[in-house]
Motif scaffolding. Structure first.
Motif, PDB file in Angstrom:
ATOM      1  N   TRP A  26       0.765  -0.997  -0.084  1.00  0.00           N
ATOM      2  CA  TRP A  26      -0.137  -0.011   0.034  1.00  0.00           C
ATOM      3  C   TRP A  26       0.910   1.202  -0.054  1.00  0.00           C
ATOM      4  O   TRP A  26       0.394   2.285  -0.681  1.00  0.00           O
ATOM      5  N   ARG A  27       2.042   1.229   0.539  1.00  0.00           N
ATOM      6  CA  ARG A  27       3.060   2.490   0.441  1.00  0.00           C
ATOM      7  C   ARG A  27       3.181   2.727  -0.819  1.00  0.00           C
ATOM      8  O   ARG A  27       3.182   3.908  -1.256  1.00  0.00           O
ATOM      9  N   THR A  28       3.779   1.770  -1.806  1.00  0.00           N
ATOM     10  CA  THR A  28       4.061   2.216  -3.151  1.00  0.00           C
ATOM     11  C   THR A  28       2.890   2.581  -3.815  1.00  0.00           C
ATOM     12  O   THR A  28       2.916   3.391  -4.707  1.00  0.00           O
ATOM     13  N   PHE A  29       1.750   1.911  -3.586  1.00  0.00           N
ATOM     14  CA  PHE A  29       0.548   2.205  -4.186  1.00  0.00           C
ATOM     15  C   PHE A  29       0.000   3.658  -4.106  1.00  0.00           C
ATOM     16  O   PHE A  29      -0.162   4.521  -5.106  1.00  0.00           O
ATOM     17  N   PHE A  30       0.151   4.056  -2.750  1.00  0.00           N
ATOM     18  CA  PHE A  30      -0.134   5.560  -2.527  1.00  0.00           C
ATOM     19  C   PHE A  30       1.004   6.724  -3.163  1.00  0.00           C
ATOM     20  O   PHE A  30       0.414   7.856  -3.487  1.00  0.00           O
ATOM     21  N   ALA A  31       2.175   6.217  -3.134  1.00  0.00           N
ATOM     22  CA  ALA A  31       3.330   6.897  -3.890  1.00  0.00           C
ATOM     23  C   ALA A  31       2.920   7.078  -5.096  1.00  0.00           C
ATOM     24  O   ALA A  31       3.193   8.044  -6.009  1.00  0.00           O
ATOM     25  N   CYS A  32       2.471   6.059  -5.905  1.00  0.00           N
ATOM     26  CA  CYS A  32       2.036   6.021  -7.230  1.00  0.00           C
ATOM     27  C   CYS A  32       0.822   7.103  -7.906  1.00  0.00           C
ATOM     28  O   CYS A  32       0.638   7.500  -8.858  1.00  0.00           O
ATOM     29  N   CYS A  33      -0.096   7.233  -6.670  1.00  0.00           N
ATOM     30  CA  CYS A  33      -1.246   7.920  -6.614  1.00  0.00           C
ATOM     31  C   CYS A  33      -1.058   9.506  -6.378  1.00  0.00           C
ATOM     32  O   CYS A  33      -1.737  10.339  -6.850  1.00  0.00           O
ATOM     33  N   ALA A  34       0.229   9.709  -6.062  1.00  0.00           N
ATOM     34  CA  ALA A  34       0.292  11.052  -5.405  1.00  0.00           C
ATOM     35  C   ALA A  34       0.305  12.179  -6.681  1.00  0.00           C
ATOM     36  O   ALA A  34      -0.268  13.298  -6.287  1.00  0.00           O
ATOM     37  N   ASP A  35       0.855  11.555  -7.792  1.00  0.00           N
ATOM     38  CA  ASP A  35       0.703  12.860  -8.915  1.00  0.00           C
ATOM     39  C   ASP A  35      -0.447  12.550  -9.767  1.00  0.00           C
ATOM     40  O   ASP A  35      -0.572  13.270 -11.024  1.00  0.00           O
ATOM     41  N   ASP A  36      -1.615  11.660  -9.452  1.00  0.00           N
ATOM     42  CA  ASP A  36      -2.666  11.472 -10.352  1.00  0.00           C
ATOM     43  C   ASP A  36      -3.843  12.408  -9.874  1.00  0.00           C
ATOM     44  O   ASP A  36      -4.321  12.083  -8.715  1.00  0.00           O
ATOM     45  N   GLN A  37      -4.044  13.283 -10.792  1.00  0.00           N
ATOM     46  CA  GLN A  37      -5.031  14.279 -10.215  1.00  0.00           C
ATOM     47  C   GLN A  37      -6.568  13.886 -10.560  1.00  0.00           C
ATOM     48  O   GLN A  37      -7.447  14.404 -10.056  1.00  0.00           O
ATOM     49  N   ASP A  38      -6.635  12.802 -11.373  1.00  0.00           N
ATOM     50  CA  ASP A  38      -7.925  11.887 -11.455  1.00  0.00           C
ATOM     51  C   ASP A  38      -8.409  11.185 -10.433  1.00  0.00           C
ATOM     52  O   ASP A  38      -9.581  10.720 -10.583  1.00  0.00           O
ATOM     53  N   ILE A  39      -7.761  11.074  -9.346  1.00  0.00           N
ATOM     54  CA  ILE A  39      -8.139  10.148  -8.337  1.00  0.00           C
ATOM     55  C   ILE A  39      -8.704  10.576  -7.023  1.00  0.00           C
ATOM     56  O   ILE A  39      -7.855  11.804  -6.592  1.00  0.00           O
ATOM     57  N   ASP A  40      -9.667  10.456  -6.539  1.00  0.00           N
ATOM     58  CA  ASP A  40     -10.310  10.791  -5.332  1.00  0.00           C
ATOM     59  C   ASP A  40      -9.525  10.041  -4.153  1.00  0.00           C
ATOM     60  O   ASP A  40     -10.175   8.926  -3.970  1.00  0.00           O
ATOM     61  N   ILE A  41      -8.457  10.663  -3.615  1.00  0.00           N
ATOM     62  CA  ILE A  41      -7.709   9.597  -2.883  1.00  0.00           C
ATOM     63  C   ILE A  41      -8.356   9.499  -1.566  1.00  0.00           C
ATOM     64  O   ILE A  41      -7.927   8.237  -1.204  1.00  0.00           O
ATOM     65  N   GLN A  42      -9.186  10.034  -1.235  1.00  0.00           N
ATOM     66  CA  GLN A  42     -10.176   9.594   0.158  1.00  0.00           C
ATOM     67  C   GLN A  42     -10.970   8.533  -0.162  1.00  0.00           C
ATOM     68  O   GLN A  42     -11.025   7.429   0.744  1.00  0.00           O
ATOM     69  N   GLU A  43     -11.590   8.332  -1.232  1.00  0.00           N
ATOM     70  CA  GLU A  43     -12.347   7.417  -1.882  1.00  0.00           C
ATOM     71  C   GLU A  43     -11.581   5.991  -1.923  1.00  0.00           C
ATOM     72  O   GLU A  43     -11.893   4.938  -1.462  1.00  0.00           O
ATOM     73  N   VAL A  44     -10.427   6.164  -2.693  1.00  0.00           N
ATOM     74  CA  VAL A  44      -9.685   5.034  -2.880  1.00  0.00           C
ATOM     75  C   VAL A  44      -9.075   4.618  -1.672  1.00  0.00           C
ATOM     76  O   VAL A  44      -8.969   3.226  -1.385  1.00  0.00           O
ATOM     77  N   ALA A  45      -8.394   5.683  -0.691  1.00  0.00           N
ATOM     78  CA  ALA A  45      -8.052   4.997   0.699  1.00  0.00           C
ATOM     79  C   ALA A  45      -8.890   4.227   1.414  1.00  0.00           C
ATOM     80  O   ALA A  45      -8.322   3.455   2.163  1.00  0.00           O
ATOM     81  N   SER A  46     -10.252   4.818   1.317  1.00  0.00           N
ATOM     82  CA  SER A  46     -11.194   3.906   1.904  1.00  0.00           C
ATOM     83  C   SER A  46     -11.411   2.639   1.869  1.00  0.00           C
ATOM     84  O   SER A  46     -11.342   1.410   2.445  1.00  0.00           O
ATOM     85  N   TYR A  47     -11.275   2.364   0.318  1.00  0.00           N
ATOM     86  CA  TYR A  47     -11.519   1.031  -0.265  1.00  0.00           C
ATOM     87  C   TYR A  47     -10.237   0.406   0.132  1.00  0.00           C
ATOM     88  O   TYR A  47     -10.363  -0.962   0.447  1.00  0.00           O
ATOM     89  N   VAL A  48      -9.024   0.722   0.030  1.00  0.00           N
ATOM     90  CA  VAL A  48      -7.804   0.101  -0.189  1.00  0.00           C
ATOM     91  C   VAL A  48      -7.569  -0.393   1.349  1.00  0.00           C
ATOM     92  O   VAL A  48      -7.182  -1.375   2.008  1.00  0.00           O
TER      93      VAL A  48
END
Length: 359
Positions: A26-48
Motif C-alpha cells: 500500500w505504501r508504493t500504491f499511494f506513492a504512485c497515486c500522488a501525482d494522479d489528479q484524476d483520483i479521489d484519494i479519500q475514496e480510494v484510501a477508504s477502499y484500500v
C-alpha cells in the motif's frame, strides 16, 4: 512486475498501482497515486483500507493488516474516528488510546476502556469453555484414533462396532461451545466473535465507540448493500456421523485445534491484560491472567493424561504380542504429531512479575 513497471522510462504508473494492490504494497500504491489528479484519494484510501483489513492482498499478519488499515484512514482520509475503530478487531487498545489522546478525543478514551473491560469479561467465559471442550474432545479422540488404527492394521474400511456406545454426539451434548470450534483449525473463532460482540452497536453493549455517524461512513461504492430479493434457504438433510469413522476423527481434530489459543488471539489477550492494568482495572486484568493460565494448564494436563494412557495401552499390546509369539505392529496416523504438539503459549514473565507485587 511492480519493479519492472517503476523501472520503465517513463514509469508505467497504472501497471505499478495494479501490481502494488495485488501484492498488498500500500505504501508504493499511494506513492504512485500522488501525482494522479484524476483520483479521489479519500475514496480510494477508504477502499484500500477495507481490502487490507479484510486480508486481501499482502503477506501480512492479522495485526499488521489492522494496523495498516488504521494508518491509511488516518493518513489519507484524515479520519480519526475511523482509524481508531479500525484497531478494535485486534484489541489494539493502547494504540487506540494513543490516537484518541493525540487528537484530543477524550470522549473516546472512556469508551475504549469500557470496550476493553467488556472484551476481558468475555475472555473469562471463553477460557472455561475452551478448556472443557478440549478435555472432552481429547478423551473421545483417544477412542476414535485407537479404533481407526485397528481398522487400518486389519486392512478394513472402518465399520462401526455396536458395542461402542460412546459416540461423538454423546460427548458433544456436554460440550458447552465445542460446536463453535468443530470446523475450526487453528483460527481463533472465539476471539473474533468476542471482539465483535463488545464493539458492535446493540450487541453486548448499548454504546457506539466513535458515534453512529461512522457506522456506514466507509462503505465503498464497490460494496452492494441490500438490493434484490432474498432467496429462501433450502433445508439440507444432515447425515448422521458414523461412530469411530474417519469423519468423526477429523471433526475431533478440528475441535481440539480450535480450542488452543493461536498467535493472534494470544496477542489480543496480552494487550488486554496490559491495557486494563494500566487503566486501574488490575482485578479484572488479574482474573484474565489467572483464567488463561488455568486454560493452559488444563490443556497441558489433558494432553499428558492422554499420552500416558496411550503409552500404557501400547506397552500392554507389545507385552501381549510377545507373550503370544506375535510381532506388534505400530501404526501412526497423520494427525498424531500435530495433535500431540498442541499447547497454549506462556504469558510474558513481565506480567507474572507485575501481578506478584499486587495484593
Amino acid at each position: 512486475a511492480l519493479a519492472t513497471y517503476l523501472a520503465a522510462k517513463p514509469k508505467y504508473f497504472d501497471g505499478a498501482k495494479n501490481a502494488a494492490r495485488i501484492c498488498g504494497d500500500w505504501r508504493t500504491f499511494f506513492a504512485c497515486c500522488a501525482d494522479d489528479q484524476d483520483i479521489d484519494i479519500q475514496e480510494v484510501a477508504s477502499y484500500v483500507s477495507e481490502e487490507i483489513s479484510g486480508g486481501r492482498g499482502g503477506n501480512y499478519s492479522r495485526r499488521e493488516e489492522i494496523m495498516f488499515s488504521s494508518r491509511i484512514l488516518l493518513d489519507y482520509c484524515n479520519d480519526i474516528d475511523g482509524a481508531i475503530e479500525a484497531l478494535y478487531p485486534a484489541a489494539m487498545w493502547t494504540e487506540a488510546r494513543r490516537l484518541a489522546k493525540l487528537h484530543s478525543r477524550e470522549e473516546i478514551v472512556s469508551n475504549i476502556i469500557y470496550a476493553a473491560k467488556s472484551y476481558g469479561q468475555t475472555c473469562l467465559t471463553e477460557f472455561e469453555d475452551r478448556a472443557t471442550a478440549f478435555e472432552e474432545a481429547n478423551e473421545r479422540y483417544t477412542v476414535v484414533m485407537g479404533f481407526q488404527k485397528e481398522m487400518k492394521i486389519q486392512g478394513q474400511s472402518g465399520q462401526v462396532t455396536e458395542n461402542d456406545n460412546q459416540s461423538l454426539f454423546s460427548v458433544a451434548s456436554n460440550m458447552s461451545n465445542a460446536s463453535l470450534y468443530s470446523n475450526a483449525s487453528t483460527s481463533s473463532v472465539g476471539s473474533v466473535s468476542s471482539l465483535s460482540s463488545v464493539i458492535s452497536v446493540g450487541a453486548t453493549s448499548t454504546f457506539s465507540i466513535v458515534g453512529e455517524q461512522y457506522e456506514r461512513k466507509h462503505k465503498s461504492k464497490f460494496n452492494k448493500i441490500g438490493g434484490g430479493k432474498k432467496k429462501k434457504k433450502q433445508k439440507k438433510q444432515k447425515n448422521k456421523m458414523k461412530r469411530n469413522s474417519e469423519e468423526e476423527l477429523k471433526q475431533l481434530v478440528g475441535t481440539l485445534k480450535g480450542q488452543v489459543v493461536d498467535d493472534f488471539y494470544f496477542e489480543t489477550i496480552v494487550e488486554t491484560i496490559k491495557f486494563l492494568a494500566q487503566e486501574g482495572e488490575s482485578p479484572l486484568a488479574r482474573n484474565i491472567f489467572d483464567s488463561y493460565n488455568s486454560l493452559r494448564e488444563r490443556i497441558n494436563e489433558s494432553q499428558s493424561r492422554r499420552k500416558e494412557k496411550e503409552n500404557e495401552e501400547r506397552n500392554a499390546k507389545v507385552h501381549a504380542a510377545k507373550k503370544g509369539g506375535d510381532e506388534y505392529v505400530h501404526l501412526s496416523l497423520d494427525c498424531e504429531d500435530e495433535i500431540n504438539s498442541l499447547l497454549c503459549k506462556e504469558l510474558p514473565d513481565a506480567l507474572s512479575t507485575f501481578f506478584s507485587f499486587q495484593t
